[in-house]
Scaffold this motif. Structure first.
Motif, PDB file in Angstrom:
ATOM      1  N   UNK A 111      25.504  14.122 -29.432  1.00  6.79           N
ATOM      2  CA  UNK A 111      24.079  14.329 -29.658  1.00  6.79           C
ATOM      3  C   UNK A 111      23.322  13.776 -28.461  1.00  6.79           C
ATOM      4  N   UNK A 112      22.531  14.617 -27.793  1.00  4.25           N
ATOM      5  CA  UNK A 112      21.845  14.150 -26.577  1.00  4.25           C
ATOM      6  C   UNK A 112      20.562  14.936 -26.390  1.00  4.25           C
ATOM      7  N   UNK A 113      19.439  14.266 -26.534  1.00  2.00           N
ATOM      8  CA  UNK A 113      18.143  14.904 -26.316  1.00  2.00           C
ATOM      9  C   UNK A 113      17.448  14.209 -25.166  1.00  2.00           C
ATOM     10  N   UNK A 114      16.870  14.993 -24.287  1.00  2.00           N
ATOM     11  CA  UNK A 114      16.165  14.433 -23.145  1.00  2.00           C
ATOM     12  C   UNK A 114      14.859  15.208 -22.984  1.00  2.00           C
ATOM     13  N   UNK A 115      13.773  14.714 -23.592  1.00  2.00           N
ATOM     14  CA  UNK A 115      12.492  15.409 -23.504  1.00  2.00           C
ATOM     15  C   UNK A 115      12.027  15.529 -22.063  1.00  2.00           C
ATOM     16  N   UNK A 116      11.045  16.386 -21.820  1.00  2.00           N
ATOM     17  CA  UNK A 116      10.499  16.514 -20.452  1.00  2.00           C
ATOM     18  C   UNK A 116       9.992  15.178 -19.936  1.00  2.00           C
ATOM     19  N   UNK A 117      10.050  15.032 -18.624  1.00  2.00           N
ATOM     20  CA  UNK A 117       9.582  13.815 -17.979  1.00  2.00           C
ATOM     21  C   UNK A 117       8.050  13.756 -18.032  1.00  2.00           C
ATOM     22  N   UNK A 118       7.520  12.648 -18.540  1.00  2.00           N
ATOM     23  CA  UNK A 118       6.077  12.435 -18.477  1.00  2.00           C
ATOM     24  C   UNK A 118       5.724  11.949 -17.069  1.00  2.00           C
ATOM     25  N   UNK A 119       4.595  12.400 -16.545  1.00  2.00           N
ATOM     26  CA  UNK A 119       4.194  12.034 -15.187  1.00  2.00           C
ATOM     27  C   UNK A 119       2.819  11.374 -15.233  1.00  2.00           C
ATOM     28  N   UNK A 120       2.724  10.186 -14.643  1.00  2.00           N
ATOM     29  CA  UNK A 120       1.455   9.472 -14.517  1.00  2.00           C
ATOM     30  C   UNK A 120       1.102   9.413 -13.024  1.00  2.00           C
ATOM     31  N   UNK A 121      -0.096   9.834 -12.686  1.00  2.00           N
ATOM     32  CA  UNK A 121      -0.510   9.864 -11.291  1.00  2.00           C
ATOM     33  C   UNK A 121      -1.180   8.548 -10.892  1.00  2.00           C
ATOM     34  N   UNK A 122      -1.127   8.242  -9.613  1.00  2.00           N
ATOM     35  CA  UNK A 122      -1.696   7.001  -9.114  1.00  2.00           C
ATOM     36  C   UNK A 122      -3.222   7.020  -9.230  1.00  2.00           C
ATOM     37  N   UNK A 123      -3.797   5.840  -9.416  1.00  2.00           N
ATOM     38  CA  UNK A 123      -5.250   5.706  -9.483  1.00  2.00           C
ATOM     39  C   UNK A 123      -5.709   4.722  -8.414  1.00  2.00           C
ATOM     40  N   UNK A 124      -6.903   4.960  -7.906  1.00  2.20           N
ATOM     41  CA  UNK A 124      -7.498   4.049  -6.936  1.00  2.20           C
ATOM     42  C   UNK A 124      -8.247   2.952  -7.686  1.00  2.20           C
ATOM     43  N   UNK A 125      -8.234   1.701  -7.185  1.00  2.00           N
ATOM     44  CA  UNK A 125      -8.952   0.626  -7.885  1.00  2.00           C
ATOM     45  C   UNK A 125     -10.415   0.940  -8.161  1.00  2.00           C
ATOM     46  N   UNK A 126     -11.030   1.752  -7.319  1.00  2.00           N
ATOM     47  CA  UNK A 126     -12.439   2.077  -7.536  1.00  2.00           C
ATOM     48  C   UNK A 126     -12.644   2.951  -8.767  1.00  2.00           C
ATOM     49  N   UNK A 127     -11.586   3.631  -9.212  1.00  4.14           N
ATOM     50  CA  UNK A 127     -11.709   4.471 -10.397  1.00  4.14           C
ATOM     51  C   UNK A 127     -11.709   3.655 -11.688  1.00  4.14           C
ATOM     52  N   UNK A 128     -11.009   2.535 -11.675  1.00  5.31           N
ATOM     53  CA  UNK A 128     -10.721   1.818 -12.918  1.00  5.31           C
ATOM     54  C   UNK A 128     -11.975   1.354 -13.652  1.00  5.31           C
ATOM     55  N   UNK A 129     -13.023   0.818 -12.966  1.00  5.41           N
ATOM     56  CA  UNK A 129     -14.207   0.389 -13.717  1.00  5.41           C
ATOM     57  C   UNK A 129     -14.861   1.505 -14.529  1.00  5.41           C
ATOM     58  N   UNK A 130     -14.603   2.753 -14.176  1.00  2.00           N
ATOM     59  CA  UNK A 130     -15.180   3.866 -14.915  1.00  2.00           C
ATOM     60  C   UNK A 130     -14.358   4.324 -16.104  1.00  2.00           C
ATOM     61  N   UNK A 131     -13.194   3.711 -16.316  1.00  2.00           N
ATOM     62  CA  UNK A 131     -12.332   4.110 -17.424  1.00  2.00           C
ATOM     63  C   UNK A 131     -12.781   3.444 -18.720  1.00  2.00           C
ATOM     64  N   UNK A 132     -12.845   4.199 -19.792  1.00  2.00           N
ATOM     65  CA  UNK A 132     -13.007   3.588 -21.108  1.00  2.00           C
ATOM     66  C   UNK A 132     -11.626   3.224 -21.641  1.00  2.00           C
ATOM     67  N   UNK A 133     -11.567   2.693 -22.856  1.00  2.00           N
ATOM     68  CA  UNK A 133     -10.294   2.243 -23.402  1.00  2.00           C
ATOM     69  C   UNK A 133      -9.281   3.377 -23.485  1.00  2.00           C
ATOM     70  N   UNK A 134      -9.725   4.536 -23.911  1.00  2.00           N
ATOM     71  CA  UNK A 134      -8.807   5.674 -24.033  1.00  2.00           C
ATOM     72  C   UNK A 134      -8.227   6.054 -22.674  1.00  2.00           C
ATOM     73  N   UNK A 135      -9.052   6.034 -21.641  1.00  2.00           N
ATOM     74  CA  UNK A 135      -8.566   6.387 -20.301  1.00  2.00           C
ATOM     75  C   UNK A 135      -7.597   5.346 -19.770  1.00  2.00           C
ATOM     76  N   UNK A 136      -7.892   4.073 -19.978  1.00  8.80           N
ATOM     77  CA  UNK A 136      -6.962   3.024 -19.553  1.00  8.80           C
ATOM     78  C   UNK A 136      -5.614   3.184 -20.235  1.00  8.80           C
TER      79      UNK A 136
END
Length: 329
Positions: free
Chosen positions: A1-26
């Protein structure tokens, strides 16, 4: 038995973007909450240092680590290395035919070029941290207590902890990975305060073995009780914090979660520099405080430790003033 779902990909963020993130975005950028799925190997690639985080939970039988199209490799460790920690019950990891028995908290470093990695053990859960590798190092196992063990912190500040350093420059060698396991002592509730970050590397933390009950401590204010002067928005927000604290205490109390708040008084910080520089306001404030002085940040620590500890198991929905007696006047 072997399942391997698709790879999730998270892209890099610049520090200047972070103050604009709400909790859901973080959370969407930085939190991985679904690594361990029974009978599957789930993985996330972050473009921060090209790290892959994976979880293998072989509940119904062995799981073989494959690769993903996004990695452009014939097999997963063709150009990578991995540190594996067993965060479940005992299990085995087989690397190119050699089987390693891993108890809870044990670590296995698997070097670049290992073609086949198999996870097994119905009660085991394997955390995999992988980074690109520029050279080869041998596959090496380290059991709990066999690495470089450090005892840090203090019970008085609720951060007494044992650190088992496994993969590092003076231990198991690797190309890029530094990996260890921190165990909090009973009554301790955090690793380091204040929280810190590192510009020179990406850090990923996996929390496991946590109790199902918990503590939440919010930060209210004296203006959760009073109106204040010339700060209506701040007063409204701090009244809201107190109300939210009590509401969540009602909601989550049945689940074993205590929600309380600390209401600091006038504390000597950068935030109160202008107020302390005003001789009239500073004198009026200090004259009202029975303690005869402004508070210091460390005055709040004891309240936080208490509310986050087992001593506060029956304290819920309370707003604890740390104000030198201001509200008593």
């Amino acid at each position: 038995m072997n399942a391997q779902p698709p790879l999730q990909v998270r892209y890099a963020t610049h520090p200047a973007q972070v103050p604009g993130f709400d909790t859901a975005a973080l959370r969407s950028h930085y939190l991985v909450d679904d690594l361990f799925t029974p009978d599957a190997i789930t993985a996330v690639l972050t473009h921060h240092d090209r790290i892959v985080l994976a979880g293998a939970h072989p509940a119904g039988g062995p799981l073989t680590l494959g690769t993903w199209p996004e990695l452009r490799s014939e097999y997963f460790l063709e150009r990578r290395e991995a540190g594996i920690v067993n965060v479940g019950g005992s299990g085995t990891v087989t690397a190119d035919g050699t089987k390693y028995e891993l108890t809870t908290g044990a670590c296995l470093y698997v070097g670049r070029g290992v073609r086949e990695v198999i996870f097994d053990g119905p009660d085991a859960a394997f955390y995999v941290f992988s980074a690109p590798a520029h050279t080869d190092f041998p596959t090496t196992q380290v059991n709990p207590g066999e690495g470089n063990r450090l005892e840090l912190g203090d019970q008085q500040t609720a951060n007494r902890r044992t650190i088992d350093q496994y993969i590092h420059a003076d231990g198991v060698r690797s190309g890029q990975i530094v990996l260890g396991v921190t165990t909090l002592h009973p009554g301790s509730t955090w690793n380091t305060m204040p929280a810190h970050t590192h510009d020179r590397r990406t850090e990923c933390y996996l929390y496991f073995g946590l109790p199902e009950t918990g503590k939440i401590v919010t930060i209210a204010s004296l203006l959760s009780f009073q109106g204040g002067v010339t700060v209506p928005a701040y007063t409204a927000s701090k009244h809201a914090v107190a109300g939210l604290t009590r509401a969540l205490a009602n909601e989550w109390g049945p689940a074993g979660v205590q929600v309380n708040a600390i209401a600091p008084g006038y504390i000597s910080t950068d935030n109160t520099t202008d107020l302390r520089a005003d001789p009239v306001r500073e004198a009026a404030i200090q004259d009202r405080i029975p303690a005869g002085r402004w508070g210091r940040p460390e005055d709040v620590v004891g309240a936080a430790v208490f509310l986050a500890s087992a001593a506060a198991d029956y304290v819920n929905g309370h707003v604890l003033a740390v104000d030198g007696g201001w509200l008593a006047r």
